[in-house]
Enzyme design. Structure first.
Site, PDB file in Angstrom:
ATOM      1  CG  ASP A   1      -1.802  -3.982  -1.549  1.00 57.47           C
ATOM      2  OD1 ASP A   1      -2.593  -4.200  -0.618  1.00 57.47           O
ATOM      3  OD2 ASP A   1      -1.429  -2.841  -1.876  1.00 57.47           O
TER       4      ASP A   1
ATOM      5  CB  CYS B   1      -0.916  -0.008   1.218  1.00 59.23           C
ATOM      6  SG  CYS B   1      -1.854   1.523   1.443  1.00 59.23           S
TER       7      CYS B   1
END
Length: 281
Positions: A195, A188
């Site tokens: 992620d 992120c």
């Protein structure tokens, strides 16, 4: 102008359970695109496909209702929707009464369209589809089609984007290939939280070196950027360094906060792929 640092990411947030469209936090796409060399007029088409797994509201008698929601946000919208704000916005439906699912769908379409197109000289709409419980058993799970790059036994030592790892064979006849990997990981932009994703790359043109392509995908491992930005960076690096005639990059990220984001970018107009989740999603 909204920036990621001004969003609710990484902050303690009050969870509002009464409908509030102001919770949506749009972030302009342009700054990151200029950084990548995309410019104000992108060379690609596409959309961001979102799935919301945690959507609920009350009917007029106060009984909870649930649904899955799918959203298609065109990549020509001037803004992305910051994902935590999207989650907080969806949570605001939890104790709000609506006459039926159609009213919920209309409200979602109006609010998200306004946020995504905010600042555009001409606004349009985003796609919104609700899947009600009687449709849940029709939902498929499928993996990305193509030749897996993950079969290659490559040495990896670079974990920030390294476009110099990309190369292609320019003195041989062009090819058409579809290549996939489950080894995409980025972080992120604001919080640094991981992620996890899978990526599908379809192209026609000079043959891309597969070992270098896999190492390049792995090089995103410690990179801080939003999902949409990572996919556009991959597209632009491949387009610039490997010079394909046609190129499509499609990534499917695992869900966080009840949302998954699946950016799709292509050099030529084509149908948006069906939003079918993968096993890891």
């Amino acid at each position: 102008m909204n920036t990621p640092e001004h969003s609710e990411l990484g902050k303690s947030s009050a969870y509002v359970d009464q409908y509030d469209a102001s919770l949506l936090f749009p972030i302009p796409r342009l700054a990151k695109r200029l950084e990548m060399g995309v410019g104000a007029t992108p060379i690609f088409f596409g959309a961001d496909l979102w799935t919301a797994f945690e959507l609920s509201w009350l009917n007029l008698r106060g009984k909870p209702q649930v649904a899955l929601a799918q959203f298609i946000v065109p990549c020509e919208t001037p803004n992305i929707i910051e994902s935590k704000s999207f989650k907080l916005y969806l949570n605001s439906f939890n104790n709000t009464r609506f006459p039926d699912a159609a009213e919920v769908q209309a409200r979602l379409r109006a609010d998200i369209s306004e946020a995504a197109w905010r600042g555009a000289p001409q606004a349009s709409t985003v796609g919104v589809k609700l899947l009600l419980p009687e449709m849940f058993d029709r939902e498929d799970v499928a993996e990305l089609d193509g030749l897996s790059l993950d079969r290659l036994d490559v040495e990896c030592s670079r974990y920030t984007p390294a476009p110099d790892l990309l190369s292609a064979v320019f003195d041989e006849p062009p090819v058409s290939e579809v290549l996939t990997s489950n080894l995409l990981k980025s972080n992120c932009l604001v919080t640094g939280q991981p992620d996890w994703g899978s990526v599908r790359i379809a192209y026609s043109g000079p043959q891309i070196n597969q070992e270098g392509l896999l190492q390049y995908i792995v090089s995103f491992r410690n990179h801080n950027e939003f999902h949409e930005q990572c996919v556009e960076r991959i597209f632009m690096d491949l387009w610039t360094r490997c010079k394909p005639v046609k190129l499509t990059v499609y990534a499917r990220y695992t869900r966080r906060g009840g949302l998954d984001i699946n950016p799709f970018r292509t050099s030529h107009p084509q149908a948006i792929p069906p939003n079918i989740r993968m096993a890891r999603q």
